[in-house]
Design a protein around this motif. Structure first.
Motif: not given
Length: 711
Positions: A72, A93-95, A97, A101, A122
């Protein structure tokens, strides 16, 4: 006017977005093949221009290029750098919100993005693949670029099972070309990448693994190693990465450096995500000079201006070492890679290997460790060893490694070898290296007395050599196959057939004996000093602008570009635009400020002179040596060193006055100078009192003279 061809667009994009007039070796061939929609396997060393091979075609071709990236932190850093070059890139990615997104997904569907960065997990997720189908339908997918492709292979140094699943992309999107890129891949790994990703008749481009701007050095790990590490950092004018094997060692070294006045931060898996991200950001933005990290830091850094990489502990394999040391000098400027080689870490790594459940994995790891030890022990050209591992030949004196610059002479140690091997035999091949050395050196330990080995004929016959010298011999004997050492957790020395040939005087033993390190010095000319002064001023301006925009300084201009500015001194926007690495986009954004700074330097510049002998004193001072140590090393009087440093201060050279005179005493001397004026040293001392030395006064007076010239 005829429409621009694909080649024309390629050249225009290269100059406009990246500021380069020409390609690096091999890049044009790769980019041209990418534009022809061929599958590609690209092996280029770190800093060789690997990313441009997929970024530039992405800008010219219609549709979206999807980039698979494993970390990441790395993908975020690359996307930020691309955006700062005016290139539409994003990551998912997961960072992010939910709102972020959705906004990015909408931009992708509308065709507003040219490069999308994703982790393999992903990309292959059940929910994401239908979304990728939608993108393909709306705007098209121009290519898949699999970065760090060695992760596909179990023979690579960083195998990741999730990378194996990427072959599903070929089944789902058979017409979309795929590009695999890596900086480290042996022949076996390359074949595995082609098979696992189902590449179809790929163009295979293997650039030379040689990094000519890197200087490689191996130093023995001993009780003085921290002091050497500290001196290396003090002498380095730039960012430094220190790699350690354990979290505990990382924290220990970072704490020591902080106490010694070095701005250093740790980075390891035991820290939370926020701490790691903040420390990495501070390092990338040049707020911190030194990052001390475990090997997990290796793939998460995208900083081109690292000037020094130190491995304080032994890496587990050559591929890891090549990639981690390759973080140095990615901008093509000179950089140094130092490995502190100690055998203590060998046992630690062997223990970790023994914990692996798969015997095949253990076998591969032990073979890789032995190759790493061969590198550390080798007395031939370091490049020959490194490049040979990857099948890249280099058979000449590189003059850019310790073995070529300071060749270790081979000495005949046959008699010493006979003493050592004889002692092993008389101790019935039941003990390890340290015990045998204790017997040879006449130790009075209880264990030796208990076994009555103080009665042996070999007891005490090796007092003429240090324990380190005997260890050097023992390791060389093992390395040459003249002695065996068990690897079952209890290292015991065992004789073999070759050992008996030495004992029977049928074979001679020659070992490389390290010599004392003496740094080569190249006296700086006046012109070179001026270039360095302007370069430093431009770096400060770059840092100021970077802080204003909360970005990493290298995203504005690379060190290599600043150095060209310092050499060529462009003072107009038109002249600045011709500098390699500037380009139209950055010239328009930053050109006026840099051209103005260069013009101001040229207007206010005064002749700067310093003799070669003074510059040598300065170099030793910057390595952290005291006045007494410099005097001893140069065989001159300490007062001469003080005079050199005072005159260097006067012409605004980088002398650390606080190391020489405490700040509170500087203040008192400065006050006396304001009162007495530029009088003799004796007059100033008489005003201050005899508690102040002539040396202190001379040094502060040098600063007084330098400041007086500014007003």
């Amino acid at each position: 006017m005829a429409p621009a061809t694909a080649k024309d667009r390629l050249e225009q994009a290269l100059k406009h977005y990246f500021g380069y007039d020409s390609f690096r070796p091999g890049q044009r061939e790769v980019v041209t093949a990418a534009l022809q929609n061929r599958d590609l396997l690209i092996v280029m060393p770190t800093g060789g221009g690997k990313s441009l091979c997929f970024q530039l075609p992405a800008l010219v071709k219609p549709g979206l290029t999807v980039v698979v990236s494993p970390l990441i932190a790395l993908m975020q850093d690359q996307v930020e750098s691309l955006r700062h070059n005016g290139i539409s890139a994003t990551f998912l990615n997961s960072t992010l919100n939910a709102e972020q997104q959705r906004a990015r997904e909408m931009a992708l569907v509308k065709g507003q993005v040219k490069l999308l960065y994703l982790a393999p997990e992903r990309l292959l997720a059940e929910r994401f693949l239908p979304f990728l189908d939608l993108i393909r339908h709306n705007v098209g997918i121009s290519a898949f670029a699999v970065d760090e492709a060695h992760c596909v292979s179990e023979w690579g140094h960083d195998f990741r099972p999730e990378y194996r699943q990427l072959r599903l992309l070929r089944d789902r999107y058979p017409d979309v070309p795929m590009m695999a890129l890596t900086a480290t891949a042996t022949h076996r790994v390359r074949l595995d990448i082609i098979e696992q990703l189902s590449l179809r008749q790929p163009l295979i481009h293997i650039a030379s693994f040689n990094r000519p701007n890197l200087y490689y050095e191996v130093r023995p790990k001993n009780g003085n190693s921290y002091r050497e590490l500290f001196a290396l950092i003090k002498a380095s004018n730039g960012s430094t990465i220190i790699y350690c094997l354990s979290r505990r060692q990382v924290e220990n070294i970072a704490t020591k450096l902080q106490k010694d006045g070095i701005v250093a931060l740790p980075y390891h898996a035991g820290m939370n995500d926020t701490e790691r991200r903040e420390n990495q950001t501070r390092f990338i933005r040049d707020d911190v000079q030194v990052m001390v990290a475990t090997i997990a830091f290796g793939m998460g850094i995208n900083k081109p201006d690292v000037r020094l990489v130190i491995h304080y502990d032994l890496p587990r394999n050559i591929e890891s070492y090549y990639q981690e040391s390759g973080r140095a000098g990615r901008d093509g400027e000179p950089a140094t890679c130092v490995l502190f080689f100690g055998y203590g870490e060998v046992k630690t790594i062997e223990y970790l290997i023994d914990q692996k459940p798969d015997p095949q994995e253990q076998r591969i790891s032990r073979q890789q460790l032995r190759q790493m030890i061969n590198y550390g022990e080798g007395h031939e050209c370091r490049r020959t060893i490194l490049l040979g591992y990857f099948g890249d030949r280099f058979a000449e004196n590189c003059r850019q490694c310790d073995n070529c610059r300071y060749p270790k002479p081979l000495e005949d140690w046959t008699v010493e070898a006979q003493k050592f091997l004889s002692c092993i035999a008389r101790c019935e091949e039941r003990f390890g290296m340290n015990y045998i050395i204790d017997v040879l050196r006449g130790s009075k330990s209880q264990k030796i007395t208990q076994y009555q080995h103080d009665q042996l004929s070999t007891y005490g016959i090796g007092r003429d050599k240090t324990a380190d010298a005997w260890k050097l011999l023992a390791r060389s004997l093992i390395h040459q196959g003249l002695l065996e050492e068990t690897t079952d957790g209890f290292p015991v020395l065992k004789l073999n057939a070759a050992s008996w040939e030495v004992l029977r005087r049928q074979r001679s033993v020659f070992i490389p004996v390290p010599q004392k390190y003496e740094e080569e010095t190249t006296p700086a000319s006046t012109r070179r000093m001026e270039v360095e002064m302007l370069f430093d001023k431009l770096r400060l301006l770059r840092k100021q602008i970077a802080d204003e925009q909360s970005i990493a300084p290298y995203m504005i201009f690379a060190d290599s570009t600043l150095r060209l500015m310092a050499k060529q001194r462009p003072q107009t926007l038109a002249e600045l635009s011709q500098i390699s690495g500037v380009g139209e986009y950055k010239a328009a954004r930053y050109g006026d400020r840099f051209a103005a700074a260069i013009a101001a330097f040229c207007r206010g510049q005064s002749p700067t002179t310093a003799s070669d002998t003074k510059m040598l004193t300065l170099e030793l001072h910057q390595q952290g040596l005291t006045v007494a140590e410099i005097a001893e090393k140069r065989e001159i009087r300490p007062t001469t060193v003080i005079r050199h440093l005072s005159e260097l201060i006067e012409i605004n050279q980088p002398v650390d006055l606080n190391r020489l005179v405490p700040p509170e005493r500087q203040a008192a001397i400065w006050k006396a100078l304001q009162t007495v004026g530029d009088a003799s040293l004796s007059a100033i001392r008489q005003h201050l009192g005899e508690s102040y030395s002539f040396d202190e006064i001379r040094l502060v007076r040098g600063l007084w003279h330098q400041r007086s010239q500014e007003f």
